[in-house]
Design a protein around this motif. Structure first.
Motif, short mmCIF file in Angstrom:
data_model
loop_
_atom_site.label_atom_id
_atom_site.label_comp_id
_atom_site.label_asym_id
_atom_site.label_seq_id
_atom_site.Cartn_x
_atom_site.Cartn_y
_atom_site.Cartn_z
N LEU A 69 47.91 15.30 43.47
CA LEU A 69 47.37 14.65 44.67
C LEU A 69 47.52 13.14 44.63
O LEU A 69 47.40 12.47 45.65
N VAL A 70 47.77 12.61 43.44
CA VAL A 70 47.89 11.16 43.33
C VAL A 70 49.32 10.72 43.68
O VAL A 70 49.53 9.76 44.41
N GLN A 72 52.08 12.31 45.46
CA GLN A 72 52.16 13.55 46.22
C GLN A 72 53.51 14.26 46.23
O GLN A 72 53.60 15.39 46.64
N PHE A 83 45.54 12.10 36.63
CA PHE A 83 45.01 13.25 37.36
C PHE A 83 45.68 14.54 36.89
O PHE A 83 45.02 15.52 36.58
N ILE A 87 44.25 17.94 35.04
CA ILE A 87 44.39 19.30 35.58
C ILE A 87 45.09 20.19 34.56
O ILE A 87 44.69 21.34 34.36
N GLU A 90 42.61 21.16 32.04
CA GLU A 90 41.69 22.14 32.59
C GLU A 90 42.34 23.52 32.63
O GLU A 90 41.72 24.52 32.27
N PHE A 107 40.47 28.47 41.70
CA PHE A 107 39.60 27.40 41.20
C PHE A 107 40.05 26.05 41.75
O PHE A 107 39.24 25.26 42.23
N ARG A 111 38.54 23.41 45.06
CA ARG A 111 38.16 22.01 44.85
C ARG A 111 39.05 21.03 45.60
O ARG A 111 38.58 19.99 46.07
N TYR A 112 40.33 21.35 45.70
CA TYR A 112 41.26 20.37 46.29
C TYR A 112 41.87 20.85 47.61
O TYR A 112 42.62 20.11 48.23
N PHE A 115 46.13 21.99 50.02
CA PHE A 115 47.11 20.92 49.85
C PHE A 115 47.68 20.89 48.43
O PHE A 115 48.79 20.43 48.23
N VAL B 29 43.34 13.51 51.66
CA VAL B 29 43.43 14.96 51.72
C VAL B 29 42.05 15.50 52.06
O VAL B 29 41.10 15.25 51.33
N GLY B 128 34.24 15.51 37.76
CA GLY B 128 35.13 15.00 38.80
C GLY B 128 36.01 16.09 39.37
O GLY B 128 36.21 16.18 40.59
N ILE B 129 36.55 16.94 38.51
CA ILE B 129 37.40 18.05 38.99
C ILE B 129 36.59 18.97 39.89
O ILE B 129 37.05 19.39 40.95
N GLY B 132 36.40 17.67 43.21
CA GLY B 132 37.70 17.42 43.85
C GLY B 132 38.06 15.94 43.88
O GLY B 132 38.76 15.50 44.79
N VAL B 133 37.62 15.21 42.87
CA VAL B 133 37.94 13.78 42.80
C VAL B 133 39.39 13.63 42.37
O VAL B 133 39.83 14.26 41.42
N TYR B 134 40.16 12.84 43.14
CA TYR B 134 41.53 12.58 42.68
C TYR B 134 41.86 11.10 42.70
O TYR B 134 42.99 10.69 42.44
#
Lengths: 180, 176
Positions: A69-70, A72, A83, A87, A90, A107, A111-112, A115, B29, B128-129, B132-134
């Motif tokens: 997302l950073v 893109q 970032f 991930i 994780e 998961f 959260r995101y 996208f 987003v 943060g995850i 949804g912190v990016y």
């Protein structure tokens, strides 16, 4: 070669003259700064790859289809952004916790949002995304067909009149003798 | 006549789409967490590391969760506004200190002012995850039932505070 030339050759004259060097000791310190500081201060230690190649393989397969997302236009697998590091870490821990690929994807989507997926799911909001190009193609093809048909009607062959035919024949006969 | 009007019309439609596209920010987003319960966390306080705060402590009040870090440059932009907002007493602001060093974080607050009722520490960004912190800063408006009502991506501005965040807070505070 004198001092300032040496510095100029190194290409960092402006920056380094501010050190105001006046002695050999200064030169030694300067050279140490030039050669030692950058290599130790500006390089990070490589982040160790996970011990288990199986986990790494699954993690890579998953992150290939996930968007960072950073940055893109990169996948999480390719990206070096912090970032993406987080991930990836994780996802490794979730794989170790025996989560299925689908659970891990869910998961992240929770959260995101969609996208993060490079392969968006079919949904009312993504119908335009999925079928828009096809619709555009059909519209384009349709208008091309209509256009070509109309044009054919417009330039329909006009039959020649009697006098015009005779004129053409005369011209052709006239040419015969000359060309042979 | 239509021969010329159709391409013109098509051009206007295309131009309108492109024009709207220019004003959109691809970095924003939309969060899927809006109108969902705020993810529960249990984190240590920044100033008193032996104390633990959970997000459920705040049930029953409207609060802001501001994700910040001392290494984050944009946080410095929004910080005076947060200090002002905290001083106004409209809403309590809780800080999520994201992937930071405790000592530098505390120095940073000393230097620029501390708007946070409590700052909690998320050293590896795991909470943060969940949120949804990016990118930092991000600010969440959470209502009395613990539901996320708004997410501000990037620094809060005078405009976003006046037009969106404060009216929303006041409305949420009126609700039971």
């Amino acid at each position: 070669m004198n001092f300032s030339q040496l510095l100029k050759n190194y290409g960092r004259y402006d920056l380094l003259t501010s050190y105001r060097l006046g002695s050999v000791k200064g030169l030694i310190i300067l050279l140490l700064l030039i050669f030692i500081v950058p290599s130790s201060a500006w390089s990070k230690e490589a982040i160790p790859v996970a011990e288990d190649p199986e986990i790494e393989k699954r993690m890579l397969a998953l992150t290939m289809d996930l968007r960072c997302l950073v940055c893109q236009n990169e996948s999480i697998a390719d990206s070096r952004a912090d970032f993406s590091n987080d991930i990836r870490r994780e996802i490794r821990t979730q794989i170790k916790a025996n989560k299925s690929d689908q659970e891990i994807i869910q998961f992240l989507v929770d959260r995101y949002g969609d996208f993060v997926l490079y392969n968006p799911p079919m949904k009312p909001t993504t119908i335009l995304l999925w079928f828009g190009p096809v619709a555009l193609f059909v519209v384009g093809l349709g208008s091309l067909v209509v256009y070509l048909r109309r044009r054919r009607e417009q330039i329909e062959e006009v039959s020649l009149s009697e006098t015009e035919l005779k004129k053409a024949e005369a011209l052709l006969n006239d040419n015969k003798g000359k060309n042979v | 006549m239509t021969r010329y009007l159709i391409p013109l019309f098509a051009f206007i439609v295309l131009a309108a789409f492109l024009l709207v596209g220019l004003t959109l920010n691809p970095r924003q987003v939309p969060s899927p967490l809006i109108d969902k319960p705020a993810p529960v966390f249990q984190l240590n306080h920044l100033h008193e590391p032996d104390k633990v705060m959970t997000s459920e402590d705040n049930l029953g009040k409207v609060w802001l969760l501001n994700v910040w870090a001392s290494w984050c440059v944009a946080c410095r932009d929004e910080h005076p506004l947060l200090v002002q907002l905290a001083n106004s007493g409209i809403v309590p602001i809780y800080g999520l200190n994201y992937k930071d060093e405790n000592t530098t974080a505390m120095q940073w607050l000393k230097r620029y002012g501390d708007p946070y009722t409590i700052s909690v520490v998320d050293p590896n960004g795991r909470v943060g995850i969940d949120y949804g912190v990016y990118g930092v800063p991000e600010t969440y408006v959470i209502d009395k039932k613990g539901i996320i009502r708004h997410k501000q991506i990037g620094p809060v501005t005078v405009d976003s505070l006046q037009k969106t965040i404060i009216p929303l807070i006041i409305e949420l505070q009126r609700q039971a």
